[in-house]
Design a protein around this motif. Structure first.
Motif, mmCIF file in Angstrom:
data_model
loop_
_atom_site.group_PDB
_atom_site.id
_atom_site.type_symbol
_atom_site.label_atom_id
_atom_site.label_comp_id
_atom_site.label_asym_id
_atom_site.label_seq_id
_atom_site.Cartn_x
_atom_site.Cartn_y
_atom_site.Cartn_z
ATOM 1 N N PRO A 2 0.829 -1.211 0.000
ATOM 2 C CA PRO A 2 0.000 0.000 0.000
ATOM 3 C C PRO A 2 0.865 1.263 0.000
ATOM 4 O O PRO A 2 1.774 1.404 0.820
ATOM 5 N N THR A 3 0.590 2.156 -0.939
ATOM 6 C CA THR A 3 1.375 3.374 -1.104
ATOM 7 C C THR A 3 0.448 4.548 -1.362
ATOM 8 O O THR A 3 -0.578 4.398 -2.022
ATOM 9 N N VAL A 4 0.821 5.714 -0.840
ATOM 10 C CA VAL A 4 0.099 6.955 -1.129
ATOM 11 C C VAL A 4 1.111 8.010 -1.537
ATOM 12 O O VAL A 4 2.283 7.948 -1.159
ATOM 13 N N ARG A 56 -4.792 5.111 10.310
ATOM 14 C CA ARG A 56 -3.849 4.659 9.290
ATOM 15 C C ARG A 56 -2.485 5.270 9.608
ATOM 16 O O ARG A 56 -2.384 6.446 9.923
ATOM 17 N N HIS A 58 0.980 6.456 8.198
ATOM 18 C CA HIS A 58 1.653 6.885 6.969
ATOM 19 C C HIS A 58 3.147 6.906 7.256
ATOM 20 O O HIS A 58 3.608 7.712 8.069
ATOM 21 N N THR A 71 6.593 -0.429 6.403
ATOM 22 C CA THR A 71 5.189 -0.601 6.003
ATOM 23 C C THR A 71 4.851 -2.077 5.869
ATOM 24 O O THR A 71 3.813 -2.537 6.379
ATOM 25 N N VAL A 75 2.042 -4.029 8.070
ATOM 26 C CA VAL A 75 0.918 -4.722 7.419
ATOM 27 C C VAL A 75 0.878 -6.178 7.883
ATOM 28 O O VAL A 75 -0.196 -6.718 8.170
ATOM 29 N N ASP A 80 -2.998 -0.976 9.772
ATOM 30 C CA ASP A 80 -3.353 -0.257 8.551
ATOM 31 C C ASP A 80 -2.242 0.750 8.282
ATOM 32 O O ASP A 80 -2.212 1.831 8.860
ATOM 33 N N VAL A 82 0.595 2.557 5.300
ATOM 34 C CA VAL A 82 0.897 2.842 3.900
ATOM 35 C C VAL A 82 2.256 3.527 3.810
ATOM 36 O O VAL A 82 2.639 4.300 4.685
#
Length: 109
Positions: A2-4, A56, A58, A71, A75, A80, A82
């Motif tokens: 998961p990446t943002v 979440r 980050h 990350t 996970v 949760d 990212v």
């Protein structure tokens, strides 16, 4: 994984900075929790204490490599989490505030 992107972060998002102490002291995102990658497993409990329940996480480093490792670990623990693509370099390039360990304007190492 998961990446943002930086543009996807909102004010108030929970940030975890996994860079080393010298990098943190030179400049970081205000309000971020700092646990260096080299100490992360031993200090994992600090994250549980600091993160709001069900928030979440980050994860940031300089460009995204170290934060990707953390990350994936988070996970696997059921958190949760990212990875923030581009890390603190992108954070600063996007004009987001960077402060040093005394709260003054900082820079990214």
């Amino acid at each position: 994984m998961p990446t943002v992107g930086i543009e996807d972060l909102a004010d108030g998002d929970f940030l975890l900075d996994v860079r080393e102490d010298d990098e943190w002291q030179a400049g970081h995102a205000a309000g971020a929790l700092h646990i260096p990658l080299s100490e992360f497993v031993a200090r994992y409990g600090e994250l549980a204490e600091a993160a709001p329940q069900d928030a979440r996480v980050h994860v940031l480093c300089r460009v995204g490599g170290r934060s990707a490792q953390v990350t994936m670990y988070l996970v696997q623990q059921g958190v949760d989490a990212v990875n923030v693509d581009g890390g603190m370099q992108e954070w600063a390039a996007a004009g987001r505030p960077v402060v040093d360990d005394k709260g003054a304007p900082g820079h990214v190492l």
